[in-house]
Design a protein around this motif. Structure first.
Motif, PDB file in Angstrom:
ATOM      1  N   LEU A 144      10.108   8.028   4.511  1.00 61.36           N
ATOM      2  CA  LEU A 144      10.143   7.212   3.297  1.00 61.36           C
ATOM      3  C   LEU A 144      11.268   7.651   2.372  1.00 61.36           C
ATOM      4  O   LEU A 144      12.013   6.823   1.840  1.00 61.36           O
ATOM      5  CB  LEU A 144       8.807   7.308   2.556  1.00 61.36           C
ATOM      6  N   THR A 145      11.380   8.965   2.185  1.00 57.81           N
ATOM      7  CA  THR A 145      12.415   9.459   1.267  1.00 57.81           C
ATOM      8  C   THR A 145      13.800   9.159   1.796  1.00 57.81           C
ATOM      9  O   THR A 145      14.703   8.802   1.031  1.00 57.81           O
ATOM     10  CB  THR A 145      12.252  10.972   1.020  1.00 57.81           C
ATOM     11  N   PHE A 146      13.993   9.283   3.109  1.00 57.24           N
ATOM     12  CA  PHE A 146      15.307   8.981   3.677  1.00 57.24           C
ATOM     13  C   PHE A 146      15.685   7.527   3.416  1.00 57.24           C
ATOM     14  O   PHE A 146      16.829   7.221   3.041  1.00 57.24           O
ATOM     15  CB  PHE A 146      15.321   9.253   5.183  1.00 57.24           C
ATOM     16  N   ASP A 147      14.762   6.615   3.628  1.00 52.25           N
ATOM     17  CA  ASP A 147      15.048   5.197   3.433  1.00 52.25           C
ATOM     18  C   ASP A 147      15.485   4.925   1.997  1.00 52.25           C
ATOM     19  O   ASP A 147      16.486   4.239   1.747  1.00 52.25           O
ATOM     20  CB  ASP A 147      13.801   4.379   3.771  1.00 52.25           C
ATOM     21  N   LEU A 148      14.757   5.485   1.032  1.00 54.82           N
ATOM     22  CA  LEU A 148      15.103   5.267  -0.376  1.00 54.82           C
ATOM     23  C   LEU A 148      16.435   5.920  -0.737  1.00 54.82           C
ATOM     24  O   LEU A 148      17.270   5.320  -1.429  1.00 54.82           O
ATOM     25  CB  LEU A 148      13.983   5.810  -1.270  1.00 54.82           C
ATOM     26  N   ILE A 149      16.643   7.142  -0.264  1.00 51.54           N
ATOM     27  CA  ILE A 149      17.890   7.840  -0.576  1.00 51.54           C
ATOM     28  C   ILE A 149      19.075   7.149   0.092  1.00 51.54           C
ATOM     29  O   ILE A 149      20.153   7.016  -0.501  1.00 51.54           O
ATOM     30  CB  ILE A 149      17.780   9.323  -0.174  1.00 51.54           C
ATOM     31  N   HIS A 150      18.867   6.676   1.311  1.00 51.83           N
ATOM     32  CA  HIS A 150      19.931   5.991   2.036  1.00 51.83           C
ATOM     33  C   HIS A 150      20.470   4.801   1.242  1.00 51.83           C
ATOM     34  O   HIS A 150      21.685   4.577   1.166  1.00 51.83           O
ATOM     35  CB  HIS A 150      19.392   5.526   3.387  1.00 51.83           C
ATOM     36  N   TYR A 151      19.555   4.043   0.618  1.00 50.67           N
ATOM     37  CA  TYR A 151      19.964   2.824  -0.063  1.00 50.67           C
ATOM     38  C   TYR A 151      20.197   2.986  -1.568  1.00 50.67           C
ATOM     39  O   TYR A 151      20.912   2.184  -2.164  1.00 50.67           O
ATOM     40  CB  TYR A 151      18.923   1.728   0.176  1.00 50.67           C
ATOM     41  N   LEU A 152      19.612   3.985  -2.169  1.00 44.46           N
ATOM     42  CA  LEU A 152      19.651   4.064  -3.625  1.00 44.46           C
ATOM     43  C   LEU A 152      20.450   5.236  -4.193  1.00 44.46           C
ATOM     44  O   LEU A 152      20.895   5.171  -5.336  1.00 44.46           O
ATOM     45  CB  LEU A 152      18.215   4.127  -4.186  1.00 44.46           C
ATOM     46  N   VAL A 153      20.599   6.301  -3.435  1.00 46.54           N
ATOM     47  CA  VAL A 153      21.343   7.473  -3.930  1.00 46.54           C
ATOM     48  C   VAL A 153      22.818   7.299  -3.568  1.00 46.54           C
ATOM     49  O   VAL A 153      23.161   6.992  -2.430  1.00 46.54           O
ATOM     50  CB  VAL A 153      20.768   8.779  -3.352  1.00 46.54           C
ATOM     51  N   PRO A 213      10.022  -1.534   0.732  1.00 44.81           N
ATOM     52  CA  PRO A 213       9.614  -0.146   0.506  1.00 44.81           C
ATOM     53  C   PRO A 213       8.113  -0.021   0.365  1.00 44.81           C
ATOM     54  O   PRO A 213       7.426  -0.946  -0.065  1.00 44.81           O
ATOM     55  CB  PRO A 213      10.329   0.200  -0.816  1.00 44.81           C
ATOM     56  N   GLN A 214       7.592   1.127   0.757  1.00 43.79           N
ATOM     57  CA  GLN A 214       6.165   1.381   0.605  1.00 43.79           C
ATOM     58  C   GLN A 214       5.847   1.976  -0.761  1.00 43.79           C
ATOM     59  O   GLN A 214       4.709   2.319  -1.032  1.00 43.79           O
ATOM     60  CB  GLN A 214       5.693   2.303   1.727  1.00 43.79           C
ATOM     61  N   VAL A 215       6.841   2.143  -1.583  1.00 47.95           N
ATOM     62  CA  VAL A 215       6.651   2.576  -2.961  1.00 47.95           C
ATOM     63  C   VAL A 215       7.598   1.742  -3.817  1.00 47.95           C
ATOM     64  O   VAL A 215       8.740   1.501  -3.442  1.00 47.95           O
ATOM     65  CB  VAL A 215       6.905   4.092  -3.127  1.00 47.95           C
ATOM     66  N   THR A 216       7.118   1.279  -4.952  1.00 48.50           N
ATOM     67  CA  THR A 216       7.887   0.371  -5.793  1.00 48.50           C
ATOM     68  C   THR A 216       8.018   0.922  -7.210  1.00 48.50           C
ATOM     69  O   THR A 216       7.341   1.896  -7.592  1.00 48.50           O
ATOM     70  CB  THR A 216       7.205  -1.005  -5.877  1.00 48.50           C
ATOM     71  N   TYR A 217       8.858   0.266  -7.988  1.00 46.97           N
ATOM     72  CA  TYR A 217       9.012   0.628  -9.394  1.00 46.97           C
ATOM     73  C   TYR A 217       7.672   0.548 -10.129  1.00 46.97           C
ATOM     74  O   TYR A 217       7.351   1.409 -10.956  1.00 46.97           O
ATOM     75  CB  TYR A 217      10.039  -0.287 -10.053  1.00 46.97           C
ATOM     76  N   ASP A 218       6.884  -0.473  -9.827  1.00 46.87           N
ATOM     77  CA  ASP A 218       5.574  -0.605 -10.483  1.00 46.87           C
ATOM     78  C   ASP A 218       4.681   0.587 -10.172  1.00 46.87           C
ATOM     79  O   ASP A 218       3.865   1.002 -11.012  1.00 46.87           O
ATOM     80  CB  ASP A 218       4.890  -1.896 -10.041  1.00 46.87           C
ATOM     81  N   ASP A 219       4.837   1.154  -8.978  1.00 48.80           N
ATOM     82  CA  ASP A 219       4.056   2.352  -8.634  1.00 48.80           C
ATOM     83  C   ASP A 219       4.449   3.532  -9.526  1.00 48.80           C
ATOM     84  O   ASP A 219       3.599   4.348  -9.914  1.00 48.80           O
ATOM     85  CB  ASP A 219       4.287   2.732  -7.169  1.00 48.80           C
ATOM     86  N   VAL A 220       5.742   3.631  -9.842  1.00 50.93           N
ATOM     87  CA  VAL A 220       6.211   4.720 -10.705  1.00 50.93           C
ATOM     88  C   VAL A 220       5.637   4.536 -12.115  1.00 50.93           C
ATOM     89  O   VAL A 220       5.181   5.503 -12.744  1.00 50.93           O
ATOM     90  CB  VAL A 220       7.747   4.776 -10.742  1.00 50.93           C
ATOM     91  N   VAL A 221       5.655   3.315 -12.609  1.00 49.14           N
ATOM     92  CA  VAL A 221       5.097   3.028 -13.935  1.00 49.14           C
ATOM     93  C   VAL A 221       3.609   3.364 -13.966  1.00 49.14           C
ATOM     94  O   VAL A 221       3.102   3.971 -14.923  1.00 49.14           O
ATOM     95  CB  VAL A 221       5.335   1.556 -14.313  1.00 49.14           C
ATOM     96  N   ALA A 222       2.891   2.991 -12.902  1.00 45.76           N
ATOM     97  CA  ALA A 222       1.464   3.298 -12.830  1.00 45.76           C
ATOM     98  C   ALA A 222       1.235   4.807 -12.776  1.00 45.76           C
ATOM     99  O   ALA A 222       0.294   5.331 -13.389  1.00 45.76           O
ATOM    100  CB  ALA A 222       0.848   2.618 -11.610  1.00 45.76           C
ATOM    101  N   ALA A 223       2.095   5.513 -12.052  1.00 44.56           N
ATOM    102  CA  ALA A 223       1.971   6.967 -11.956  1.00 44.56           C
ATOM    103  C   ALA A 223       2.150   7.614 -13.328  1.00 44.56           C
ATOM    104  O   ALA A 223       1.480   8.599 -13.661  1.00 44.56           O
ATOM    105  CB  ALA A 223       2.992   7.518 -10.974  1.00 44.56           C
ATOM    106  N   ARG A 224       3.051   7.057 -14.115  1.00 49.05           N
ATOM    107  CA  ARG A 224       3.279   7.605 -15.454  1.00 49.05           C
ATOM    108  C   ARG A 224       2.002   7.548 -16.283  1.00 49.05           C
ATOM    109  O   ARG A 224       1.702   8.471 -17.054  1.00 49.05           O
ATOM    110  CB  ARG A 224       4.399   6.830 -16.145  1.00 49.05           C
TER     111      ARG A 224
END
Length: 404
Positions: A243-252, A4-15
């Motif tokens: 990007l959103t489709f890829d994440l939703i496809h595998y994670l939602v 993925p081009q966005v990771t969990y660490d990116d979310v933590v950094a965004a916070r």
């Protein structure tokens, strides 16, 4: 899944980027929904976020991570309203000039708010997708930085902070229900939550009239649909992001759809029972809970994604919701065109406990006989059973009723 081009660490950094800028929105318990679902239901109130929706999270992170030289070139975006306000507010806070392309006919309060935050508003086409094309051309011609409403790693990471907050506030959550348009919020929330709690179910919800994801997921790649008119304009997006489709496809876990009637009923319930003013797109998750109450494992968290609703639309949607809930009734009725006929009808309605909201009296129409009149009546009732009681009594009294 590809890297993925966005990771969990990116979310933590965004916070961390958002920590001193945005509201840590509350989660409220809904007793009404809990009774319907059969277990605890909570509502994450992003309608109370700055600029009125979750969109400011991703917009701020994206613009904050631009270089000083890039911010000096200005930013450009396209939106039906919430991303517009998020970009306008964020750009103002970070010292960048913002231009926002909005669909013609965009809700006036959203247009006014976007301008009030300092952005230049330009109208382009009838859809968000038309605005996206115009915004990209603007970026090419002027050098401004295009701020995509959902399909960028920084935007997804910013929206994912909603998921981190939910796990802090409801650590035992079993299901999180998220409105889906382009998919930035659902993708970000799923990435954040599944990284920490893989067993939590993530369910996305689209408006039936603007649902690109079900067909796209079935095909295995993003497809373009032509969104029909829907009150949920905030999630009326014709094509999922890559990007959103890829994440939703595998994670939602599931993406489902809801009707206009279900959306209006949800808006009414959230306003009446939870005292939250929410736009139609923002209650898509609640609409799914009402339509399929046993499809969700509690504790459930429904994200109220935005609260920017035109008061005129709110009045229409509430009337629509009252009708869907069996508390509003409209019909035409034929009367003898003689003195006292209308007064007799109104007295009968009062005896039946119906509150008359509006009456339109028509005497001249090709459908009517010379001795007939027709009345359009709008009533407030006590529910579906009361509607049936009123209509049944009028028919037994010999009145001719017409609908539509």
């Amino acid at each position: 899944m590809t890297q993925p081009q966005v990771t969990y660490d990116d979310v933590v950094a965004a916070r961390k980027v958002l920590a001193d800028v945005l509201v840590h929105t509350p989660v409220v318990h809904s007793r009404a929904l809990s009774e319907i679902v059969g277990g605890p239901v909570h509502l994450k109130c992003e309608n109370l976020q700055r600029a009125g929706s979750f969109k400011v999270r991703g917009a701020y992170v994206r613009i904050a991570r631009l270089t000083a030289e890039e911010r000096a070139r200005g930013v450009v975006a396209a939106s039906a309203g919430n991303h517009a306000q998020g970009v306008a507010l964020s750009a103002g806070l970070l010292g960048a000039k913002a231009t926002v392309y909005m669909p013609e006919g965009a809700p006036l309060p959203k247009v006014a708010a976007t301008r009030a935050y300092g952005a230049d508003v330009v109208f382009a086409g009838q859809t968000v997708d038309a605005g996206l094309d115009a915004a990209r051309k603007h970026a090419e011609q002027t050098g401004a930085i295009f701020i995509h409403p959902f399909d960028h790693p920084d935007v997804i990471a910013g929206q994912g902070t909603v998921g981190l907050e939910i796990l802090d506030q409801v650590p035992d959550a079993g299901t999180i229900v998220v409105p889906v348009g382009g998919g930035g919020l659902a993708a970000g929330v799923a990435l954040a939550v599944k990284s920490l709690r893989p067993g939590v179910r993530i369910v996305g919800v689209q408006a039936e009239r603007a649902a690109a994801y079900p067909a796209s997921l079935a095909a295995g790649h993003p497809l373009t649909v032509e969104p029909a008119s829907t009150m949920a304009d905030g999630i009326a997006v014709g094509r999922p992001g890559d990007l959103t489709f890829d994440l939703i496809h595998y994670l939602v876990d599931n993406v489902m759809t809801v009707t206009e009637e279900e959306i209006s009923r949800a808006l009414l319930l959230v306003l009446e029972r939870s005292k939250q003013v929410v736009e139609p797109a923002g209650v898509a998750g609640v609409a799914a809970l009402l339509a399929h109450p046993h499809a969700f494992e509690p504790p459930v968290v429904g994200v109220l994604s935005g609260g920017n609703i035109d008061p005129l639309l709110l009045a229409k949607v509430l009337r629509h919701g009252l009708a869907a809930a069996g508390r509003y009734l409209a019909f035409r009725i034929r009367l003898s065109d003689r003195p006292g006929a209308l007064a007799t009808l109104l007295a009968r309605l009062a005896d039946l406990g119906a509150n008359v909201l509006d009456v339109v009296h028509e005497r001249v129409d090709s459908r009517l006989h010379l001795d007939e009149a027709e009345v359009l009546v709008h009533l407030e009732t006590k529910g579906p059973g009361h509607c049936d009681e009123v209509l049944g009594a009028l028919r037994r009294d010999g009145y001719k009723l017409f609908f539509g």
